[in-house]
Design an enzyme around this catalytic site. Sequence first.
Site, PDB file in Angstrom:
ATOM      1  N   CYS A 120      -4.656   2.454  -3.789  1.00 46.98           N
ATOM      2  CA  CYS A 120      -3.438   2.955  -3.108  1.00 46.98           C
ATOM      3  C   CYS A 120      -2.289   1.970  -3.241  1.00 46.98           C
ATOM      4  O   CYS A 120      -1.497   1.784  -2.306  1.00 46.98           O
ATOM      5  CB  CYS A 120      -3.694   3.251  -1.634  1.00 46.98           C
ATOM      6  N   LYS A 157     -10.827  -0.544  10.116  1.00 48.32           N
ATOM      7  CA  LYS A 157     -11.037  -1.742   9.294  1.00 48.32           C
ATOM      8  C   LYS A 157     -11.469  -2.919  10.173  1.00 48.32           C
ATOM      9  O   LYS A 157     -11.634  -4.040   9.714  1.00 48.32           O
ATOM     10  CB  LYS A 157      -9.751  -2.094   8.552  1.00 48.32           C
ATOM     11  N   GLN A 197      -4.801  -5.365   6.760  1.00 46.31           N
ATOM     12  CA  GLN A 197      -5.772  -6.273   6.128  1.00 46.31           C
ATOM     13  C   GLN A 197      -5.776  -7.664   6.748  1.00 46.31           C
ATOM     14  O   GLN A 197      -6.467  -8.550   6.249  1.00 46.31           O
ATOM     15  CB  GLN A 197      -5.473  -6.392   4.616  1.00 46.31           C
ATOM     16  N   HIS A 208       0.868  -1.185   0.000  1.00 50.71           N
ATOM     17  CA  HIS A 208       0.000   0.000   0.000  1.00 50.71           C
ATOM     18  C   HIS A 208       0.904   1.233   0.000  1.00 50.71           C
ATOM     19  O   HIS A 208       2.021   1.191   0.537  1.00 50.71           O
ATOM     20  CB  HIS A 208      -0.849  -0.052   1.276  1.00 50.71           C
ATOM     21  N   ASP A 249       2.667  -4.875   8.153  1.00 51.27           N
ATOM     22  CA  ASP A 249       1.468  -4.067   7.980  1.00 51.27           C
ATOM     23  C   ASP A 249       0.266  -5.013   8.119  1.00 51.27           C
ATOM     24  O   ASP A 249      -0.010  -5.814   7.218  1.00 51.27           O
ATOM     25  CB  ASP A 249       1.522  -3.409   6.590  1.00 51.27           C
TER      26      ASP A 249
END
Length: 403
Positions: free
Chosen positions: A361, A225, A202, A122, A199
């Site tokens: 992104c 999220k 997600q 991202h 990261d």
Amino acid sequence: MLDPYKIRKEFPILEQLVHGKQLVYLDNAATTQKPKCVIETISDAYCTINSNVHRGIHHLSQVATERFEEAREKVRSFINAQNRHEIIFTRGTTESINLVATSFDNTFLNEGDEIIISTMEHHSNIVPWQMLQERLGVVLRVIPLNSDLSLNIDAYKALFNEKTRLVSITHVSNVLGITNPIKECIDIAHSNNVPILIDGAQSTPHIAVDVQELDADFFVFSGHKLYAPTGIGVLYGKEQFLNAMQPYHGGGEMIQTVRFEKTTYNELPYKFEAGTPDYIGAIALGRAIDFINEIGLTEIAKHEQALTKYTVERLKEIPGMRIFGSPNGAAISFLVGNIHPADMGTLLDHLGIAIRTGHHCAQPLIDYLNIPGTVRASFAIYNTTEEADILVEGIKRVSRMFE
Ligand code: PMP
């Protein structure tokens, strides 16, 4: 088994019609909707306990502080960090990565040092490092992908050298819905004596994460999220790194003493939490974590992965369908024939179906795929196979318009 129909009742926004059609919300990788319990927690907190944390001796401030620190404990337990002070509240994944890039820079990096990222990152895991490149002259090395769009692990191994200082990669791709072999990636970094940032934007909504078992040095994610409000997120960092790093922002709360001659900094986690934190957001994040735990991430993962598999199979019925990679998370990116993703998105919207289109992104990945963007459907706990069917029928209808 998780019952998405029962869960949906907790999400008031899902009841509405869009363009006269029942809303089918499949843009969860961008942000999830909020359950009543989280919305009520925010409202209750403002109605009953609102007061600035940490600085007050009066009752409300103490209660607010307790609730804020309870939320930190919930986050610690959620990702199984060893210590509560290793949990830093930020505005989200983006701010967490910028914090590490800035504070790591001051302490650990020099011109010519190398940072490894991957092709599927991202922008928030690319641009902060590029800014370091400009400011400090560090070099970015990028892990290429295999033909199935998975990370090329052999190439990753070959990127390490004596100048490598940090790896920063995503757990799950927000575009492809691919879950990376993150434990293996961490072990490879450590076998080269290099720390690694994961990261988790997600992954945390969909699969259980144990930062101690993973042995991640940094792990970052966003509340919004994860059924929590916008504006609150998390940086987990191993104590040894956080202690050695310089503060990110200066101001109230992050100091021990301030004199014009010299200022000393507060201990962890406060050293990295300058100014009034979003304590109500953190409390609401704590409630969202309770909500997830009540359902159970094992059940959530089973439900969402089954839904993804079902949708992939159904999408394959559509002539000209091109699915990118082998999604095993909760997001699917695709294109149909020559239909521009923005056209597909606009027409699906008129059918009440909310999906996302464009580069998500992740422009370097989209360039690598040599496409204008993708259409992305992404799932959450409240999505149903019935909604997957509506999506598939919607795409078929749009496709017929372009024949
Ligand atoms: N990383 C990934 C993999 C993401 O999906 C996102 C959000 N789309 C981010 C980082 C940035 O998250 P935020 O905008 O909440 O900071």
